[in-house]
Structure formats: structure tokens, C-alpha cells
Motif scaffolding. Structure first.
Motif, mmCIF file in Angstrom:
data_model
loop_
_atom_site.group_PDB
_atom_site.id
_atom_site.type_symbol
_atom_site.label_atom_id
_atom_site.label_comp_id
_atom_site.label_asym_id
_atom_site.label_seq_id
_atom_site.Cartn_x
_atom_site.Cartn_y
_atom_site.Cartn_z
ATOM 1 N N UNK A 60 0.829 -1.205 0.000
ATOM 2 C CA UNK A 60 0.000 0.000 0.000
ATOM 3 C C UNK A 60 0.866 1.258 0.000
ATOM 4 N N UNK A 61 1.961 1.235 0.744
ATOM 5 C CA UNK A 61 2.862 2.394 0.783
ATOM 6 C C UNK A 61 3.510 2.615 -0.586
ATOM 7 N N UNK A 62 3.931 1.541 -1.230
ATOM 8 C CA UNK A 62 4.514 1.671 -2.567
ATOM 9 C C UNK A 62 3.486 2.205 -3.561
ATOM 10 N N UNK A 63 2.270 1.712 -3.475
ATOM 11 C CA UNK A 63 1.210 2.202 -4.382
ATOM 12 C C UNK A 63 0.901 3.673 -4.121
ATOM 13 N N UNK A 64 0.901 4.072 -2.845
ATOM 14 C CA UNK A 64 0.648 5.473 -2.516
ATOM 15 C C UNK A 64 1.764 6.357 -3.074
ATOM 16 N N UNK A 65 2.991 5.888 -2.975
ATOM 17 C CA UNK A 65 4.112 6.644 -3.535
ATOM 18 C C UNK A 65 4.003 6.726 -5.055
ATOM 19 N N UNK A 66 3.515 5.650 -5.686
ATOM 20 C CA UNK A 66 3.306 5.691 -7.138
ATOM 21 C C UNK A 66 2.252 6.743 -7.488
ATOM 22 N N UNK A 67 1.175 6.762 -6.735
ATOM 23 C CA UNK A 67 0.116 7.747 -6.989
ATOM 24 C C UNK A 67 0.659 9.171 -6.833
ATOM 25 N N UNK A 68 1.511 9.383 -5.826
ATOM 26 C CA UNK A 68 2.107 10.708 -5.631
ATOM 27 C C UNK A 68 2.998 11.075 -6.819
ATOM 28 N N UNK A 69 3.770 10.112 -7.315
ATOM 29 C CA UNK A 69 4.630 10.376 -8.471
ATOM 30 C C UNK A 69 3.781 10.674 -9.701
ATOM 31 N N UNK A 70 2.695 9.927 -9.876
ATOM 32 C CA UNK A 70 1.813 10.160 -11.019
ATOM 33 C C UNK A 70 1.163 11.538 -10.933
ATOM 34 N N UNK A 71 0.767 11.943 -9.730
ATOM 35 C CA UNK A 71 0.182 13.276 -9.550
ATOM 36 C C UNK A 71 1.233 14.359 -9.797
ATOM 37 N N UNK A 72 2.443 14.126 -9.335
ATOM 38 C CA UNK A 72 3.539 15.073 -9.552
ATOM 39 C C UNK A 72 3.818 15.238 -11.047
ATOM 40 N N UNK A 73 3.676 14.149 -11.791
ATOM 41 C CA UNK A 73 3.923 14.183 -13.241
ATOM 42 C C UNK A 73 3.027 15.206 -13.938
ATOM 43 N N UNK A 74 1.796 15.345 -13.456
ATOM 44 C CA UNK A 74 0.848 16.277 -14.079
ATOM 45 C C UNK A 74 1.366 17.710 -13.990
ATOM 46 N N UNK A 75 1.897 18.079 -12.831
ATOM 47 C CA UNK A 75 2.389 19.449 -12.620
ATOM 48 C C UNK A 75 3.827 19.634 -13.099
ATOM 49 N N UNK A 76 4.677 18.642 -12.809
ATOM 50 C CA UNK A 76 6.093 18.714 -13.152
ATOM 51 C C UNK A 76 6.533 17.344 -13.661
ATOM 52 N N UNK A 77 6.419 17.118 -14.967
ATOM 53 C CA UNK A 77 6.737 15.789 -15.519
ATOM 54 C C UNK A 77 8.120 15.269 -15.132
ATOM 55 N N UNK A 78 9.127 16.100 -15.180
ATOM 56 C CA UNK A 78 10.478 15.650 -14.836
ATOM 57 C C UNK A 78 10.568 15.171 -13.397
ATOM 58 N N UNK A 79 9.945 15.898 -12.496
ATOM 59 C CA UNK A 79 9.960 15.516 -11.080
ATOM 60 C C UNK A 79 9.164 14.234 -10.864
ATOM 61 N N UNK A 80 8.054 14.099 -11.574
ATOM 62 C CA UNK A 80 7.257 12.880 -11.456
ATOM 63 C C UNK A 80 8.023 11.662 -11.922
ATOM 64 N N UNK A 81 8.721 11.793 -13.043
ATOM 65 C CA UNK A 81 9.527 10.682 -13.567
ATOM 66 C C UNK A 81 10.668 10.365 -12.597
ATOM 67 N N UNK A 82 11.285 11.377 -12.023
ATOM 68 C CA UNK A 82 12.367 11.150 -11.051
ATOM 69 C C UNK A 82 11.847 10.403 -9.826
ATOM 70 N N UNK A 83 10.667 10.775 -9.337
ATOM 71 C CA UNK A 83 10.066 10.070 -8.201
ATOM 72 C C UNK A 83 9.764 8.621 -8.563
ATOM 73 N N UNK A 84 9.222 8.411 -9.751
ATOM 74 C CA UNK A 84 8.902 7.051 -10.193
ATOM 75 C C UNK A 84 10.169 6.213 -10.312
ATOM 76 N N UNK A 85 11.220 6.782 -10.883
ATOM 77 C CA UNK A 85 12.493 6.074 -11.025
ATOM 78 C C UNK A 85 13.049 5.687 -9.653
ATOM 79 N N UNK A 86 13.031 6.618 -8.704
ATOM 80 C CA UNK A 86 13.518 6.340 -7.349
ATOM 81 C C UNK A 86 12.690 5.244 -6.675
ATOM 82 N N UNK A 87 11.378 5.317 -6.837
ATOM 83 C CA UNK A 87 10.486 4.321 -6.247
ATOM 84 C C UNK A 87 10.766 2.927 -6.806
#
Length: 100
Positions: free
Chosen positions: A23-50
Motif C-alpha cells: 500500500x505504501x509503494x502504491x501510494x508513492x506511485x500515486x504521488x509520483x503520477x500526480x507530480x507528473x501532471x504538474x512537473x513531468x520531470x519531477x514525477x519521472x524522477x520520483x517514479x524512477x527512485x520508487x
């Protein structure tokens, strides 16, 4: 798109993740996906780290499990039954790895 982090119960790794960790990993994925909408580069970086963290954790857990499959017998030579059980456990671990 929720992607692979939103997979089914138990995950592809056959129970490596407990419900809270998944559940924590999925929540972090959702946060990265939401971040992608506002800042695609930051969202991709979060997804890569996750994903990198999840892969490292998976590898560490599987390696620890593999290392514990055949305990060292006191005589230095495992008996046939211990080796039979080890073969069974090795097959189970390989099946889990191949399911990833």
C-alpha cells in the motif's frame, strides 16, 4: 494509468510485500503520477527512485531467502532429506523470481 505498482494482491513476487508495504509503494506511485501532471520531470524522477528502491528491496529479500535455504548441518554433509527439501525450496524461489 496506475501501471505495475497497482498490481493484484500478493504481487508478482509471491508475497515479498506485506499489505502495508504494498500500500505504501502504491501510494508513492500515486504521488509520483500526480507530480507528473504538474512537473513531468519531477514525477519521472520520483517514479524512477520508487522503482529502484522496490527492485533493491526485492533483490535483498530474495537473496536473503536463498542464502537461508540450506542450513549447514553439524556434520558438514547434509543428509538426503535435507537436500530434497532444499531442492523443493529452490524450485519455489525460482518460480517466484520467474513470476516477476
Amino acid at each position: 494509468d496506475d501501471g505495475p505498482a497497482a498490481g493484484g494482491e500478493g504481487g508478482a513476487a509471491g508475497g515479498v510485500w506485506d499489505d502495508a508495504a504494498a500500500a505504501a509503494l502504491r501510494a508513492r506511485w500515486q504521488a509520483a503520477a500526480a507530480q507528473f501532471v504538474e512537473e513531468p520531470g519531477a514525477g519521472v524522477a520520483q517514479a524512477r527512485e520508487l522503482v529502484a528502491e522496490a527492485v533493491r528491496t526485492l533483490a535483498e529479500r530474495l537473496l536473503a531467502e536463498e542464502a537461508a535455504l540450506v542450513p549447514d548441518p553439524p556434520t558438514g554433509q547434509p543428509d538426503t532429506e535435507a537436500m530434497r527439501l532444499a531442492m523443493r525450496r529452490y524450485r519455489e524461489v525460482l518460480d517466484r523470481v520467474l513470476a516477476v
